[in-house]
Design a protein around this motif. Sequence first.
Motif, PDB file in Angstrom:
ATOM      1  N   ALA B   6       0.850  -1.189   0.000  1.00  0.00           N
ATOM      2  CA  ALA B   6       0.000   0.000   0.000  1.00  0.00           C
ATOM      3  C   ALA B   6       0.885   1.238   0.000  1.00  0.00           C
ATOM      4  CB  ALA B   6      -0.927  -0.005   1.210  1.00  0.00           C
ATOM      5  N   LEU B   7       0.500   2.244  -0.761  1.00  0.00           N
ATOM      6  CA  LEU B   7       1.281   3.474  -0.885  1.00  0.00           C
ATOM      7  C   LEU B   7       0.400   4.677  -0.554  1.00  0.00           C
ATOM      8  CD1 LEU B   7       1.933   1.403  -3.390  1.00  0.00           C
ATOM      9  CD2 LEU B   7       3.518   3.170  -4.076  1.00  0.00           C
ATOM     10  N   ASN B   8       0.962   5.615   0.186  1.00  0.00           N
ATOM     11  CA  ASN B   8       0.275   6.878   0.454  1.00  0.00           C
ATOM     12  C   ASN B   8       1.079   7.990  -0.197  1.00  0.00           C
ATOM     13  OD1 ASN B   8      -1.214   9.000   1.402  1.00  0.00           O
ATOM     14  ND2 ASN B   8      -0.738   8.680   3.573  1.00  0.00           N
ATOM     15  N   LEU B   9       0.689   8.403  -1.408  1.00  0.00           N
ATOM     16  CA  LEU B   9       1.460   9.372  -2.179  1.00  0.00           C
ATOM     17  C   LEU B   9       0.730  10.721  -2.241  1.00  0.00           C
ATOM     18  CD1 LEU B   9       2.546   7.028  -5.112  1.00  0.00           C
ATOM     19  CD2 LEU B   9       3.610   7.353  -2.875  1.00  0.00           C
ATOM     20  N   LYS B  10       1.439  11.686  -2.753  1.00  0.00           N
ATOM     21  CA  LYS B  10       0.895  13.047  -2.834  1.00  0.00           C
ATOM     22  C   LYS B  10      -0.472  13.075  -3.525  1.00  0.00           C
ATOM     23  CE  LYS B  10       2.303  17.623  -4.432  1.00  0.00           C
ATOM     24  NZ  LYS B  10       3.331  18.344  -5.203  1.00  0.00           N
ATOM     25  N   HIS B  11      -0.594  12.283  -4.605  1.00  0.00           N
ATOM     26  CA  HIS B  11      -1.815  12.369  -5.393  1.00  0.00           C
ATOM     27  C   HIS B  11      -2.855  11.296  -5.055  1.00  0.00           C
ATOM     28  CE1 HIS B  11       0.259  15.357  -7.726  1.00  0.00           C
ATOM     29  NE2 HIS B  11       1.267  14.530  -7.878  1.00  0.00           N
ATOM     30  N   GLY B  12      -2.487  10.370  -4.171  1.00  0.00           N
ATOM     31  CA  GLY B  12      -3.486   9.361  -3.822  1.00  0.00           C
ATOM     32  C   GLY B  12      -2.902   8.135  -3.161  1.00  0.00           C
ATOM     33  N   LEU B  13      -3.770   7.181  -2.942  1.00  0.00           N
ATOM     34  CA  LEU B  13      -3.386   5.929  -2.289  1.00  0.00           C
ATOM     35  C   LEU B  13      -3.502   4.785  -3.290  1.00  0.00           C
ATOM     36  CD1 LEU B  13      -5.696   6.649   0.716  1.00  0.00           C
ATOM     37  CD2 LEU B  13      -3.260   6.218   1.066  1.00  0.00           C
ATOM     38  N   ILE B  14      -2.556   3.837  -3.205  1.00  0.00           N
ATOM     39  CA  ILE B  14      -2.647   2.629  -4.028  1.00  0.00           C
ATOM     40  C   ILE B  14      -2.632   1.420  -3.098  1.00  0.00           C
ATOM     41  CG2 ILE B  14      -1.484   1.206  -5.789  1.00  0.00           C
ATOM     42  CD1 ILE B  14      -0.294   3.768  -6.950  1.00  0.00           C
ATOM     43  N   LEU B 127      -2.229   6.177   5.915  1.00  0.00           N
ATOM     44  CA  LEU B 127      -1.947   4.752   5.712  1.00  0.00           C
ATOM     45  C   LEU B 127      -1.212   4.227   6.945  1.00  0.00           C
ATOM     46  CD1 LEU B 127      -1.635   2.138   4.000  1.00  0.00           C
ATOM     47  CD2 LEU B 127       0.458   3.150   3.050  1.00  0.00           C
ATOM     48  N   TYR B 128      -1.694   3.110   7.490  1.00  0.00           N
ATOM     49  CA  TYR B 128      -1.079   2.514   8.672  1.00  0.00           C
ATOM     50  C   TYR B 128      -0.721   1.051   8.422  1.00  0.00           C
ATOM     51  CZ  TYR B 128      -2.792   6.596  11.148  1.00  0.00           C
ATOM     52  OH  TYR B 128      -3.024   7.884  11.542  1.00  0.00           O
ATOM     53  N   SER B 129       0.372   0.633   9.028  1.00  0.00           N
ATOM     54  CA  SER B 129       0.719  -0.778   9.055  1.00  0.00           C
ATOM     55  C   SER B 129       0.465  -1.260  10.476  1.00  0.00           C
ATOM     56  CB  SER B 129       2.206  -0.950   8.682  1.00  0.00           C
ATOM     57  OG  SER B 129       2.556  -2.309   8.740  1.00  0.00           O
ATOM     58  N   GLU B 141       6.048  10.989   4.417  1.00  0.00           N
ATOM     59  CA  GLU B 141       6.628  11.383   3.129  1.00  0.00           C
ATOM     60  C   GLU B 141       7.981  10.696   2.918  1.00  0.00           C
ATOM     61  OE1 GLU B 141       6.508  15.485   1.995  1.00  0.00           O
ATOM     62  OE2 GLU B 141       4.554  15.802   2.931  1.00  0.00           O
ATOM     63  N   ASP B 142       8.713  10.432   3.991  1.00  0.00           N
ATOM     64  CA  ASP B 142       9.996   9.729   3.869  1.00  0.00           C
ATOM     65  C   ASP B 142       9.798   8.259   3.515  1.00  0.00           C
ATOM     66  OD1 ASP B 142      11.520  11.926   4.508  1.00  0.00           O
ATOM     67  OD2 ASP B 142      11.424  11.539   6.666  1.00  0.00           O
ATOM     68  N   THR B 143       8.823   7.657   4.106  1.00  0.00           N
ATOM     69  CA  THR B 143       8.527   6.238   3.874  1.00  0.00           C
ATOM     70  C   THR B 143       7.069   6.131   3.467  1.00  0.00           C
ATOM     71  OG1 THR B 143      10.176   5.583   5.512  1.00  0.00           O
ATOM     72  CG2 THR B 143       8.515   3.937   4.960  1.00  0.00           C
ATOM     73  N   ILE B 157      12.354  -2.614  -6.576  1.00  0.00           N
ATOM     74  CA  ILE B 157      11.742  -1.773  -7.611  1.00  0.00           C
ATOM     75  C   ILE B 157      11.002  -0.597  -6.976  1.00  0.00           C
ATOM     76  CG2 ILE B 157       9.833  -3.459  -7.764  1.00  0.00           C
ATOM     77  CD1 ILE B 157      10.737  -1.259 -10.667  1.00  0.00           C
ATOM     78  N   LEU B 158      10.341  -0.836  -5.840  1.00  0.00           N
ATOM     79  CA  LEU B 158       9.635   0.257  -5.157  1.00  0.00           C
ATOM     80  C   LEU B 158      10.629   1.251  -4.562  1.00  0.00           C
ATOM     81  CD1 LEU B 158       6.877  -1.851  -3.330  1.00  0.00           C
ATOM     82  CD2 LEU B 158       6.637  -0.545  -5.437  1.00  0.00           C
ATOM     83  N   ASP B 159      11.702   0.710  -3.951  1.00  0.00           N
ATOM     84  CA  ASP B 159      12.737   1.568  -3.373  1.00  0.00           C
ATOM     85  C   ASP B 159      13.344   2.500  -4.423  1.00  0.00           C
ATOM     86  OD1 ASP B 159      12.713   0.786  -0.736  1.00  0.00           O
ATOM     87  OD2 ASP B 159      14.234  -0.770  -0.975  1.00  0.00           O
ATOM     88  N   ARG B 160      13.514   1.988  -5.625  1.00  0.00           N
ATOM     89  CA  ARG B 160      14.201   2.779  -6.656  1.00  0.00           C
ATOM     90  C   ARG B 160      13.296   3.777  -7.351  1.00  0.00           C
ATOM     91  NH1 ARG B 160      19.311   0.434  -7.680  1.00  0.00           N
ATOM     92  NH2 ARG B 160      19.349  -1.804  -7.293  1.00  0.00           N
ATOM     93  N   VAL B 161      12.012   3.447  -7.441  1.00  0.00           N
ATOM     94  CA  VAL B 161      11.121   4.247  -8.288  1.00  0.00           C
ATOM     95  C   VAL B 161      10.196   5.160  -7.484  1.00  0.00           C
ATOM     96  CG1 VAL B 161       9.191   4.080  -9.907  1.00  0.00           C
ATOM     97  CG2 VAL B 161      11.193   2.609 -10.201  1.00  0.00           C
ATOM     98  N   VAL B 162       9.703   4.675  -6.362  1.00  0.00           N
ATOM     99  CA  VAL B 162       8.602   5.375  -5.688  1.00  0.00           C
ATOM    100  C   VAL B 162       9.088   6.372  -4.635  1.00  0.00           C
ATOM    101  CG1 VAL B 162       6.569   5.086  -4.226  1.00  0.00           C
ATOM    102  CG2 VAL B 162       7.000   3.471  -6.089  1.00  0.00           C
ATOM    103  N   THR B 163       8.665   7.628  -4.797  1.00  0.00           N
ATOM    104  CA  THR B 163       8.801   8.625  -3.735  1.00  0.00           C
ATOM    105  C   THR B 163       7.411   9.193  -3.490  1.00  0.00           C
ATOM    106  OG1 THR B 163       9.079  10.553  -5.158  1.00  0.00           O
ATOM    107  CG2 THR B 163      11.077   9.281  -4.645  1.00  0.00           C
ATOM    108  N   TYR B 164       7.296  10.018  -2.482  1.00  0.00           N
ATOM    109  CA  TYR B 164       5.996  10.622  -2.157  1.00  0.00           C
ATOM    110  C   TYR B 164       5.420  11.399  -3.329  1.00  0.00           C
ATOM    111  CZ  TYR B 164       2.544  13.450   0.320  1.00  0.00           C
ATOM    112  OH  TYR B 164       1.381  14.056   0.730  1.00  0.00           O
TER     113      TYR B 164
END
Lengths: 245, 245
Positions: B6-14, B127-129, B141-143, B157-164
């Motif tokens: 699950a991702l919590n990004l600037k434009h939305g959640l996946i 988003l919570y774990s 925003e950091d994680t 792949i997520l570490d390399r591509v995904v930021t907030y």
Amino acid sequence: MTYCVALNLKHGLIFASDTRTNAGVDHIASFKKMTCFQNEGERNIFILTSGNLATSQAVIERLQQDIHGQMEKTVLNVPTLFDVADLIGVLSCQIAKQAAKVAQQEVVTFGSNFLVGGQIRGQAPKLYSVYSEGNCIAATEDTPFFQIGESKYGKPILDRVVTYETELAVALKAVLLSFDSSIRSNLSVGFPIDLMVYQVDSLRMPHGRRIHADDEYMLQICQEWGSGLVRLLMDFDDIPLDYTQ
Amino acid sequence: MTYCVALNLKHGLIFASDTRTNAGVDHIASFKKMTCFQNEGERNIFILTSGNLATSQAVIERLQQDIHGQMEKTVLNVPTLFDVADLIGVLSCQIAKQAAKVAQQEVVTFGSNFLVGGQIRGQAPKLYSVYSEGNCIAATEDTPFFQIGESKYGKPILDRVVTYETELAVALKAVLLSFDSSIRSNLSVGFPIDLMVYQVDSLRMPHGRRIHADDEYMLQICQEWGSGLVRLLMDFDDIPLDYTQ
């Protein structure tokens, strides 16, 4: 932990290992996990180790002593690479069992894993993964690489890029990125990385290279890789999912 | 095993989850691990689960029963997403402890993990774990992303591509490739994949999508990705290592 990879490809063998050992996050040290044996022009053997460091070091020490002591069976005189792998497996098992007996603990605590490969004149290059139980499996054209230690983070890049036919130069870059993935994600894997690339039938010890965290080439390909991946992803069509709803 | 991201990004959640559960290689089944709760226009909540399936299902069942039973505190009426995560953590811990008591086994055997996220009107998306111990951490925003289950293969792949700041469309492709990496390397992760993309402040339930193994889009990007990676690697300068020696 540790991370080691070895590949047996059409054009040669690649060996790579990190140098971090740890017993908890406050007990971290650097140890080389790659050892080479050679009889110039007759055989070149490369060994990578993971698992219990005392057992790994004792195995290497014993292999060297046996050579100096001109024992009947050594890594430099047994007929095949399989025999070398077998020698290492038996030794490793003996040492782990002895340590467990002394400490009155489970033998699994003292187990080590080895990747053993190389070439003996007149024979094809071989690569074996030696289990802590003492037996081993050989790499094949279907499965041309083995990993030991913290292997999960670095496996996808190898799975996607490396086949038996892959050029050494390309496979080598995949190996470096596999290490980068592991080092980023897991504190128990760390620089420097030891690298060795052996060309089929050369029967000469390759120069090898040690790659430190500030290595310019490493920094450059990791950065280019990161930006290259994002470019690739952006070039793909978007998934037909109406997520703007 | 299981793999959920699950991702919590600037434009939305996946949110994305596989559907495989297993108890040994000869006991494999498909279960949906994604559950959605909504109050149209007021709150959208997404829950992903891993761990003990009986505990995960019991938690979801109880959350639903509490809503139908118009209990005082439900995921649809507590004031914040943190309260939702807390509700789930407490429930999960109670159910696992009860099961352990009945079976007279360790509570850890019955533990489940949850990724809980969404948005409540007037509040930022969260988003919570939720750990099996019942407490939770929030994405920042950091994680900006969390994984549960068999997470290692799909992390690089997520570490390399995904930021907030990453666009949802790009992050979504990275998520699909993260699943592909996990599915290729681990039999305990399997198709179909459930996908949900929530745009910030939409407060509407997104369409979502279920991706099967023969999904044309998935097959295409995985293939293009593989060949794209090899092209990228070939374009890099070769490492200055004299391996032809």
